[in-house]
Design an enzyme around this catalytic site. Structure first.
Site, mmCIF file in Angstrom:
data_model
loop_
_atom_site.group_PDB
_atom_site.id
_atom_site.type_symbol
_atom_site.label_atom_id
_atom_site.label_comp_id
_atom_site.label_asym_id
_atom_site.label_seq_id
_atom_site.Cartn_x
_atom_site.Cartn_y
_atom_site.Cartn_z
ATOM 1 N N HIS A 120 -25.632 -21.253 -27.834
ATOM 2 C CA HIS A 120 -25.077 -22.579 -26.968
ATOM 3 C C HIS A 120 -24.073 -22.079 -26.266
ATOM 4 O O HIS A 120 -23.021 -21.451 -26.279
ATOM 5 C CB HIS A 120 -24.529 -23.515 -28.005
ATOM 6 C CG HIS A 120 -24.017 -24.949 -27.185
ATOM 7 N ND1 HIS A 120 -24.874 -25.670 -26.566
ATOM 8 C CD2 HIS A 120 -22.740 -25.044 -26.809
ATOM 9 C CE1 HIS A 120 -24.023 -26.646 -26.095
ATOM 10 N NE2 HIS A 120 -22.764 -26.344 -26.303
ATOM 11 N N GLY A 175 -52.351 -22.975 -5.322
ATOM 12 C CA GLY A 175 -51.913 -22.167 -6.216
ATOM 13 C C GLY A 175 -50.588 -21.787 -6.253
ATOM 14 O O GLY A 175 -49.754 -22.051 -5.561
ATOM 15 N N GLY A 180 -49.535 -0.826 -4.710
ATOM 16 C CA GLY A 180 -50.661 -1.734 -4.463
ATOM 17 C C GLY A 180 -50.190 -3.156 -3.964
ATOM 18 O O GLY A 180 -49.039 -3.045 -3.465
HETATM 19 C C1 FAD Z 1 -48.429 -13.069 -2.192
HETATM 20 C C2 FAD Z 1 -48.663 -12.450 -3.366
HETATM 21 C C3 FAD Z 1 -47.815 -12.689 -4.482
HETATM 22 C C4 FAD Z 1 -48.366 -12.296 -5.862
HETATM 23 N N1 FAD Z 1 -47.297 -12.716 -6.580
HETATM 24 C C5 FAD Z 1 -47.556 -12.287 -8.025
HETATM 25 C C6 FAD Z 1 -46.546 -12.321 -8.872
HETATM 26 O O1 FAD Z 1 -45.618 -12.962 -8.626
HETATM 27 N N2 FAD Z 1 -46.810 -12.131 -10.279
HETATM 28 C C7 FAD Z 1 -48.263 -11.325 -10.756
HETATM 29 O O2 FAD Z 1 -48.393 -11.109 -11.694
HETATM 30 N N3 FAD Z 1 -49.139 -11.509 -9.604
HETATM 31 C C8 FAD Z 1 -48.794 -11.670 -8.221
HETATM 32 N N4 FAD Z 1 -49.497 -11.481 -7.334
HETATM 33 C C9 FAD Z 1 -51.152 -10.724 -7.658
HETATM 34 C C10 FAD Z 1 -50.777 -9.388 -7.925
HETATM 35 O O3 FAD Z 1 -50.252 -8.617 -6.601
HETATM 36 C C11 FAD Z 1 -52.127 -8.754 -8.431
HETATM 37 O O4 FAD Z 1 -52.722 -9.298 -9.553
HETATM 38 C C12 FAD Z 1 -51.816 -7.254 -8.564
HETATM 39 O O5 FAD Z 1 -51.602 -6.473 -7.328
HETATM 40 C C13 FAD Z 1 -53.382 -6.633 -8.711
HETATM 41 O O6 FAD Z 1 -53.107 -5.342 -9.356
HETATM 42 P P1 FAD Z 1 -54.156 -4.134 -9.113
HETATM 43 O O7 FAD Z 1 -53.661 -2.857 -9.328
HETATM 44 O O8 FAD Z 1 -55.634 -4.422 -9.866
HETATM 45 O O9 FAD Z 1 -54.814 -4.120 -7.555
HETATM 46 P P2 FAD Z 1 -53.840 -4.011 -6.208
HETATM 47 O O10 FAD Z 1 -52.595 -4.347 -6.244
HETATM 48 O O11 FAD Z 1 -54.736 -4.672 -5.235
HETATM 49 O O12 FAD Z 1 -53.953 -2.426 -5.973
HETATM 50 C C14 FAD Z 1 -55.113 -1.451 -5.673
HETATM 51 C C15 FAD Z 1 -54.934 -0.520 -4.983
HETATM 52 O O13 FAD Z 1 -55.959 0.248 -4.753
HETATM 53 C C16 FAD Z 1 -55.998 0.855 -3.342
HETATM 54 N N5 FAD Z 1 -57.374 1.091 -3.194
HETATM 55 C C17 FAD Z 1 -58.578 0.048 -2.907
HETATM 56 N N6 FAD Z 1 -59.589 0.817 -2.922
HETATM 57 C C18 FAD Z 1 -59.485 2.266 -2.793
HETATM 58 C C19 FAD Z 1 -60.192 3.032 -2.793
HETATM 59 N N7 FAD Z 1 -61.672 3.019 -2.495
HETATM 60 N N8 FAD Z 1 -59.563 4.395 -2.903
HETATM 61 C C20 FAD Z 1 -58.324 4.401 -3.018
HETATM 62 N N9 FAD Z 1 -57.412 3.425 -3.058
HETATM 63 C C21 FAD Z 1 -58.067 2.276 -2.822
HETATM 64 C C22 FAD Z 1 -55.614 -0.253 -2.461
HETATM 65 O O14 FAD Z 1 -55.099 0.540 -1.324
HETATM 66 C C23 FAD Z 1 -54.184 -0.741 -3.471
HETATM 67 O O15 FAD Z 1 -53.303 0.003 -3.349
HETATM 68 C C24 FAD Z 1 -49.366 -11.572 -6.150
HETATM 69 C C25 FAD Z 1 -50.296 -11.638 -4.952
HETATM 70 C C26 FAD Z 1 -50.292 -12.074 -3.629
HETATM 71 C C27 FAD Z 1 -51.089 -11.716 -2.617
#
Ligand code: FAD
Length: 466
Positions: A445, A182, A41
């Site tokens: 330490h 942020g 993701g």
């Molecule tokens: C620049 C940046 C830096 C970050 N740094 C941090 C950090 O250091 N620490 C931290 O905890 N968080 C960080 N985050 C936040 C973190 O990336 C997200 O909280 C996390 O990726 C969310 O995970 P998720 O699985 O919910 O969704 P996502 O990572 O968004 O994954 C969702 C997946 O679903 C897929 N998808 C969507 N719709 C469909 C569909 N209909 N069919 C099939 N596939 C689909 C997408 O392709 C994607 O691969 C950062 C975010 C950004 C943008």
């Protein structure tokens, strides 16, 4: 692929979705992940991991520039090349995504490439194929970047960009404005400043890192200003004039208007959730007022029986570790277990800029608002031997202790290694240890972690080394 059936179908293979599949498989369920892009993701491919790789390059560049001579290391003129660092960050992201693919195979999880759409409470459509879920469907579709079109800052991918594009630039822009201070905005400010960009960081709220304790924000603001980053907090973006090669942003500060011109503007003021075109309405999955998928926090079930949601799309905080915990939890719920409820008050927050900011629990401002009876213990790294030895004296540990019971109301660390150090306090707060119990643990330490024990003591009025 044709029509197949699984115990659990997960739409989205990010840090919420793929661990849910692994846990389901560990519990003897057949699991399938539908992913339209790369496994891992946003976090693995265009979020957490590549930014940390770039932040490592930035920290090295700053460290070599500032300290090499004093440390007895002779180097020539320090030159940076964002393109080279970017390519390394891509390799690291790729490795992690491959790691997720490997884990899917190891755990016998079926990965289906394509876009999943909820067709009913028990079926998902991927193109013309229909997948049937015997026990549950999990929506883990995550979130995406966004601009602010009403003020003229719609993302165009060239001059108005987001983290998605910033992570693939070949060169650092000469002038970069970042809207939103942020974690994401602050991390990119750190990165591009180290790579030679003139950075302006713009935040509408009164201080950068607005959700962190005000003292932490202050340290970062001072450190950024010292490095030449133009920090503008408490300013409102009024309008933007987007030209072919530059953007002028008009901001309002205390009733006066100011214009900032940059080659690129990086939008880091929030993210949109992926709730569109995944069949929610047709099946009756409701959203919250803020547009997240509505879930029962105990089971993570949506308003439709047998359909669950986790990760960014299911509500804040939008953090990878929160999503991963939900993924494991939901798999256990679907398998018929009764996992302990997720403690959302103990999700840590970390910003990996330099120095890093890490926290758990309430800020002092929140403790005040809630009229809690507390004492604050602080210990600055300038008084810590290991920090002096490693030239890491910026920052402090701050512990907010409940006066009556000694509980950890909140803990905040600003330090070069805050992201690693905070776990001692996460463990303590999650297990309801008192501040006195944190001090009972003998801290080795010389370590930076001794500052935690000292801050604990300071909240009791008996710090030793200050
Ligand atoms: C620049 C940046 C830096 C970050 N740094 C941090 C950090 O250091 N620490 C931290 O905890 N968080 C960080 N985050 C936040 C973190 O990336 C997200 O909280 C996390 O990726 C969310 O995970 P998720 O699985 O919910 O969704 P996502 O990572 O968004 O994954 C969702 C997946 O679903 C897929 N998808 C969507 N719709 C469909 C569909 N209909 N069919 C099939 N596939 C689909 C997408 O392709 C994607 O691969 C950062 C975010 C950004 C943008």
């Amino acid at each position: 692929m044709a029509n197949q059936s699984f115990d659990v179908i997960i739409i989205g293979g990010g840090p919420a979705g793929y661990p849910a599949a692994i846990r389901a498989s560990q519990l003897g369920l057949t699991a399938c992940v539908v992913e339209r892009d790369k496994l891992g993701g946003v976090c693995v491919n265009i979020g957490c991991i590549p930014t940390k790789a770039l932040l490592h390059s930035a920290a090295m560049a700053n460290s070599i520039r500032k300290e090499a001579k004093e440390l007895g290391i002779e180097v020539g003129e320090v030159k940076t090349d964002y393109g080279v660092a970017m390519k390394r960050s891509r390799k690291v992201a790729e490795q992690n995504s491959k790691g997720a693919e490997f884990l899917m195979k190891k755990n016998k999880v079926t990965v289906i490439k394509g876009t999943g759409v909820l067709a009913s409470a028990t079926t998902v459509k991927v193109g013309d194929d229909v997948l049937t879920a015997k026990k549950g469907i999990v929506l883990a579709t995550g979130s995406r970047t966004k601009g602010i079109p009403p003020v003229g800052l719609a993302v165009n991918g060239t001059t108005v960009i987001t983290s998605d594009e910033a992570l693939f630039l070949e060169t650092a822009p000469k002038r970069l404005a970042i809207v939103g201070a942020g974690a994401v905005g602050c991390e990119f400010a750190d990165i591009f400043n180290a790579f030679g960009s003139e950075v302006t960081l713009i935040e509408a709220l009164p201080r950068i890192l607005p959700i962190e304790d005000a003292e932490c924000s202050d340290v970062i603001a001072k450190s950024y200003k010292k490095r030449g980053i133009n920090v503008l907090a408490g300013v409102k973006v009024v309008k933007a004039d987007v030209k072919a090669a530059e953007v002028s942003i008009t901001v309002e500060v205390g009733g006066k208007q100011e214009t900032i011109t940059a080659d690129k503007v990086l939008m880091a003021a929030g993210r949109a959730v992926n709730t569109e075109a995944i069949g929610l309405e047709a099946v009756g999955v409701k959203l919250t007022d803020r547009g997240f998928i509505q879930v029962n926090p105990a089971t993570l079930e949506t308003t439709v029986k047998g359909v669950y949601s986790i990760g960014d799309v299911a509500g804040p905080p939008m953090l990878a570790h929160k999503g991963t915990r939900e993924g494991i939890h939901v798999a256990e719920v679907i398998a018929g277990h009764h996992p302990k409820a997720i403690d959302y008050s103990n999700v840590p927050s970390v910003t990996y800029c330099h120095p890093e900011v890490a926290s758990i629990g309430l800020t002092e401002e929140q403790a005040k608002e809630q009229k809690l009876d507390y004492q604050v213990g602080r210990f600055p790294f300038s008084a810590n031997g290991r920090a002096r030895a490693s030239n890491e004296t910026d920052g402090f540990v701050k512990i907010i202790r409940g006066k009556k019971y000694g509980e950890i109301i909140g803990a905040h660390i600003v330090s070069g290694h805050a992201s690693e150090m905070i776990h001692e306090l996460i463990l303590a707060r999650t297990n309801e240890y008192t501040v006195e119990e944190v001090d009972l643990a003998i801290h080795a330490h010389p370590t930076l972690s001794e500052a935690i024990a000292e801050a604990a003591l300071d909240s009791l009025g008996r710090a030793v080394h200050i």
